[in-house]
Design an enzyme around this catalytic site. Sequence first.
Site, PDB file in Angstrom:
ATOM      1  N   THR A   7       0.783  -1.067  -0.035  1.00 29.46           N
ATOM      2  CA  THR A   7       0.023  -0.061   0.186  1.00 29.46           C
ATOM      3  C   THR A   7       1.050   1.368  -0.095  1.00 29.46           C
ATOM      4  O   THR A   7       2.136   1.309   0.560  1.00 29.46           O
ATOM      5  CB  THR A   7      -0.962   0.068   1.150  1.00 29.46           C
ATOM      6  N   GLY A   8       0.416   2.249  -0.659  1.00 32.47           N
ATOM      7  CA  GLY A   8       1.138   3.459  -0.605  1.00 32.47           C
ATOM      8  C   GLY A   8       2.230   3.260  -1.657  1.00 32.47           C
ATOM      9  O   GLY A   8       3.426   3.896  -1.435  1.00 32.47           O
ATOM     10  N   ALA A   9       2.370   2.434  -2.663  1.00 33.57           N
ATOM     11  CA  ALA A   9       3.615   2.173  -3.658  1.00 33.57           C
ATOM     12  C   ALA A   9       3.955   3.496  -4.274  1.00 33.57           C
ATOM     13  O   ALA A   9       5.227   3.538  -4.817  1.00 33.57           O
ATOM     14  CB  ALA A   9       3.266   0.924  -4.361  1.00 33.57           C
ATOM     15  N   GLY A  11       4.625   6.366  -3.164  1.00 32.65           N
ATOM     16  CA  GLY A  11       5.506   7.455  -2.381  1.00 32.65           C
ATOM     17  C   GLY A  11       6.865   6.962  -2.436  1.00 32.65           C
ATOM     18  O   GLY A  11       7.139   6.109  -2.932  1.00 32.65           O
ATOM     19  N   GLY A  12       7.766   7.833  -1.730  1.00 32.08           N
ATOM     20  CA  GLY A  12       9.202   7.721  -1.749  1.00 32.08           C
ATOM     21  C   GLY A  12       9.554   6.405  -1.175  1.00 32.08           C
ATOM     22  O   GLY A  12      10.336   5.583  -1.811  1.00 32.08           O
ATOM     23  N   GLY A  14       7.571   3.819  -0.355  1.00 29.75           N
ATOM     24  CA  GLY A  14       6.745   2.596  -1.050  1.00 29.75           C
ATOM     25  C   GLY A  14       7.436   2.333  -2.393  1.00 29.75           C
ATOM     26  O   GLY A  14       7.732   1.084  -2.783  1.00 29.75           O
ATOM     27  N   SER A 133       6.365   4.982  12.378  1.00 29.05           N
ATOM     28  CA  SER A 133       6.781   6.376  12.529  1.00 29.05           C
ATOM     29  C   SER A 133       7.680   6.496  13.628  1.00 29.05           C
ATOM     30  O   SER A 133       7.276   6.046  14.808  1.00 29.05           O
ATOM     31  CB  SER A 133       5.816   7.548  12.356  1.00 29.05           C
ATOM     32  N   TYR A 146      -1.273  12.069  14.660  1.00 26.05           N
ATOM     33  CA  TYR A 146      -0.251  11.240  13.680  1.00 26.05           C
ATOM     34  C   TYR A 146       0.479  10.327  14.921  1.00 26.05           C
ATOM     35  O   TYR A 146       0.478   9.099  14.339  1.00 26.05           O
ATOM     36  CB  TYR A 146       0.431  12.105  12.843  1.00 26.05           C
TER      37      TYR A 146
END
Length: 238
Positions: A7-9, A11-12, A14, A133, A146
């Site tokens: 998931t989120g592939a 982005g940086g 990903g 994170s 977050y």
Amino acid sequence: MKYALITGASGGIGREIATALAKEGYGLYLHYHKNEDSIDQLREEFGHSTTWKIQADLSHKSGVADIVNQVLHPIDVLILNSGASFFGLLTDMTDSKVDEMIQLHLTSPLLLTKAFLPTMIQKKTGKIAVISSIWGVTGASCEVLYSTVKGGLNTFVKALAKEVAPSGINVNGVAPGAITTSMMSQFDKDEIASLCEDIPMGRLGKPEEVADLVTFLISEKASYINGQIININGAWYC
């Protein structure tokens, strides 16, 4: 062939995980929300016959079903990487934004895992890696929600690992510090320089360094590592 869902592939981090897994010979399901061009570039690089793109908004309740309904193979490796930050006071957040962040970072990852676990349990093998994170470990002012959802993911990793380890499944989390991704675009050059002064290694991390750690965690070399949250932050927080 083994198959991985990221998931989120787009982005940086990903993209780098996808690149690393493609080199390992995985068939890849590449999820994105808005940045289709990034996924198309990856598919051109890896080959369309072994990659599939899936569009879904995981901040909405329909997002999980949109992904699950498009996956045609049993998933051997699940990489939960989607995320978005919110910088500001908690009291300035709208209720709808709170709902979106919880759905994106907690509810959707949990439900995706729930959907793909049965096959892993049946096969007595599987790898799950969660991108958390640094703020899920230590918390951050002006990123309260977050920090909260990432902290929830960390506990999710620890609890799920205990539940599925008897079925031969490894579940681990990676907690990056400051990494050179689009999330850092909210800071100007002076703020980045000041941040680097606080990091003992004196620089931001690279997405490929996070990908290297994830690749190790889903390999057989890490077969006895389970239920761990591994920090990667240049000794910023230890």
